[in-house]
Design a protein around this motif. Structure first.
Motif: not given
Lengths: 228, 494
Positions: B291-297, B304-305, B354-358
């Motif tokens: 999952a991402t914290a904000a919409p991303s494409r 990376f996630l 996102d990176r830290l959450t993953v």
């Protein structure tokens, strides 16, 4: 009320030219004198640059349990705080390194308890290089650690001192005072100060702990008393 | 039956193919035959008959108990695996309980036409060790009938295909089939020639499974019967089909992320949740989701996630299809970067989160936000890392810089019971109080706390070395809510 940066009020003699008034964008290490002394965290807060950008504050599990967590109502900051609790010290360093890639932060603060093997010269050197490349201040708060080998550019030792008396209530604790010792630094002269933090004005007054005259009489360059 | 054979093969104790075998289930009058192999079928063993009768018919019959729950679970897993052909797949639970329904509308041309697709599906299933009877028809009911009673790999040409099939092809119960046969209605064609009114009158109160008229309507499509899969089909999906099964999807991930972000960009969408599914050669699927914290494409960011999580995929004996699906998306307009080449700082921050959450889990990172409460531990709450700050934080009384959670009990010497301590012992060290301020009384929140919760009197304390603490006494003497009040250390001031 002017919000000036902390180092405006420092001892000018110890400041290299050009850095006055700016936060130091490198890795600095702060040793708390005793476990549970919040003076180190208070000193780090007073050194963070003014702004609205968020701070990434990382703790390992032990330091959270032994020294508590940063408490938002007491921090007195109007900027967002990203708080992380991580169990292993090695992961704290990894998270700090990840945070130093992000230009949207204003600072990264990491707290580590004791002397974990992961926190060696290489790890601190990585952090220092990352912080300098990103132009972000990175503060490493060490609880109960020894001043072993480290690549931190500035190394401080902070202890609480009895506070200033309050004018209204002499029996009550007043504004905090710390005994601040810069015992190793790459960019400025080490020294020993008594710091008085005025939180309302976000101002840190540094007074040399030893008067200049005494130093001159001793024939030593300023700030060399406790190079560790 | 074939699942059992495959299991036996794997265990190494399989019986020869030419030995008649049957699986049995417990029936009303003793065990009945549930499934048979080819040898038993040729010997005349019929499913549904009693095992004792069949033993009389075929004395060498080897029987074992059927694992119905295992069959059901295997069919469900197979239905997920069948999503490699089209997104709408479901396990058929209606009648005999071993079938897959695939809604291939708009998917057959990807496989080279309808006949080629059926042949491909049959080939893939036989690689798994399953024989299958396939049929293609516009409705669920018609496909069911053609698959069981029609020709091999039947493809619907018109209603005349069904006219010659027996009425059992309508998914009716045995009693109704018997009744219709006694009425002389042996085929679907004969049944549909009967006027609707008389059928409706005869089967007015019958259930769906016993009602020939409703079943007939389902076959012809007058009564809708949609296929609703366990997971809603995603609108954005990128596939990588491989010639040979592999074990590690790492090298295909950047290409997939690129393809997915192209699809997302075409519709101005950004992904909030992305799922990576691998379709294994042994008929299973394995998936991981980020999952991402904000919409991303951003393709690099999405890749990376997944990078550190790929090892959590169970590759089994390898997989030959990888698909990347944007399961939850949000609108994300194209943003113009500034002419000066500045970076979008909010975007940077969401990527950091996102990176830290993953890496460290969703619970490791939070943003403390103030909450309207006087109880210190309730005055802040953990919010999502990108939660907005309140506009005007309420002014606070003097609070400590650090809070111990939970508060630690201390031993206290005091001059007066209601007053501040003179000396206290915390973590086996004695601190002498030189200055104090207080008490600040904080009453319990009666609308939230248990009855009997005691009030707290907070003191700011400075000890002889200059360390400043926040202590509280829980309760008062003789407040009727417990014995002697206890003291706690709750925080440290800078």
């Amino acid at each position: 009320m002017s919000r000036r940066s902390a180092f405006l009020q420092t001892d000018r003699r110890a400041e290299p030219a050009g850095t006055a008034g700016k936060a130091v964008c490198t890795l600095s290490e702060v040793f708390a004198a005793t476990v549970g002394d919040a003076g180190a965290a208070g000193f780090v807060l007073s050194q963070l640059p003014v702004g609205k950008a968020p701070i990434l504050w990382i703790q390992d599990r032990l330091s959270r349990r032994e020294t508590g967590r940063p408490y938002l109502p007491g921090l007195g900051i109007s900027r967002p705080l990203l708080l992380m609790e991580i169990s292993r010290p090695a992961d704290v360093l990894a998270a700090a390194e990840e945070g130093l890639r992000c230009k949207a932060l204003s600072a990264v603060v990491a707290e580590i308890m004791g002397d974990p093997p992961a926190l060696d010269f290489t790890a601190t050197k990585r952090l220092a290089f990352r912080a300098e490349a990103a132009g972000l201040p990175c503060w490493l708060i060490r609880h109960g650690g020894t001043t072993d080998l480290s690549a931190a550019r500035d190394r401080w030792r902070v202890a609480s001192l009895p506070s200033l008396p309050l004018a209204d209530d002499p029996g009550a604790p007043g504004d905090p005072r710390w005994r601040v010792e810069l015992f190793r630094s790459r960019s400025r002269q080490p020294g020993l100060w008594v710091a008085h933090h005025d939180r309302a004005a976000h101002r840190l007054d540094l007074v040399p702990a030893v008067p200049d005259g005494a130093e001159a009489a001793a024939g030593r360059p300023a700030g060399q008393f406790a190079a560790g | 039956m074939e699942r059992k054979q495959r299991q036996d093969d794997r265990l190494g104790n399989s019986l020869p193919d030419d030995l008649p075998q049957a699986l049995m289930v417990e029936g009303t009058h003793g065990p009945t035959v549930h499934a048979v192999n080819r040898a038993a079928q040729q010997a005349g063993v019929t499913p549904g008959a009693r095992v004792t009768d069949m033993r009389a018919l075929c004395p060498s019959l080897h029987t074992d108990y059927a694992d119905l729950a295992g069959d059901q679970a295997a069919t469900d897993r197979l239905a997920l695996w069948a999503q490699r052909w089209c997104p709408w797949t479901v396990a058929d639970r209606t009648a005999d309980g071993h079938g897959l329904i695939l809604d291939t509308t708009g998917a057959d041309h990807l496989w080279g036409g309808e006949a080629a697709m059926l042949a491909g599906i049959e080939g893939s299933l036989s690689m798994l060790g399953f024989s299958a009877r396939l049929a293609l028809a516009p409705t669920w009911g018609a496909a069911w009938a053609l698959a069981r009673f029609g020709p091999v790999r039947a493809i619907w040409r018109g209603e005349q295909d069904l006219a010659g099939l027996p009425v059992a092809a309508l998914r009716l119960g045995a009693d109704t089939v018997l009744l219709l046969n006694r009425l002389g209605l042996k085929t679907i064609g004969a049944l549909s020639a009967v006027p609707r009114l008389s059928l409706a009158r005869r089967f007015l109160r019958a259930e769906l499974a016993e009602n020939p008229l409703l079943r007939l309507d389902q076959v012809t499509g007058h009564l809708p019967e949609p296929v609703s899969p366990a997971f809603a089909p995603p609108a954005f999906r990128a596939d990588a089909r491989l010639a040979e099964p592999i074990f590690d999807p790492t090298h295909h991930l950047p290409g997939l992320c690129e393809a997915l972000s192209t699809q997302l960009a075409a519709q101005d969408q950004g992904a909030r949740r992305v799922r990576l599914t691998v379709y294994r050669t042994d008929g299973e699927v394995s998936r991981i989701e980020v999952a991402t914290a904000a919409p991303s494409r951003d393709a690099d960011h999405l890749a990376f996630l997944f990078r550190d999580r790929l090892e959590r995929i169970d590759p089994g004996f390898g997989f030959d299809l990888i698909s990347l699906e944007g399961t939850v998306t949000e609108r994300l307009s194209k943003a113009q970067t500034t002419l000066a080449g500045e970076r979008n700082e909010a975007l940077d921050l969401s990527r950091l989160v996102d990176r830290l959450t993953v890496r460290f889990g969703a619970t490791a990172i939070a943003r403390p936000l103030p909450r309207a409460s006087h109880i210190p531990e309730r005055a802040e709450r953990r919010a999502a890392p990108l939660a907005p700050m309140p506009e005007d934080p309420a002014p606070q009384a003097d609070r400590p810089l650090r809070l111990l959670d939970p508060a630690e009990e201390i031993r206290v010497l005091y001059a007066v019971p209601e007053g501040p301590p003179a000396q206290f012992q915390w973590r086996r060290r004695t601190h002498r109080v030189t200055r104090y301020q207080g008490p600040e009384r904080i009453a319990p929140e009666w609308w939230r706390d248990l009855p009997g919760t005691r009030l707290r009197d907070y003191f700011r304390i400075e000890d002889e070395t200059g360390r400043r603490f926040w202590l509280y006494r829980e309760g008062l003497h003789d407040d009727g809510r417990g014995g002697t009040p206890r003291w706690f250390l709750h925080g440290m001031f800078a």
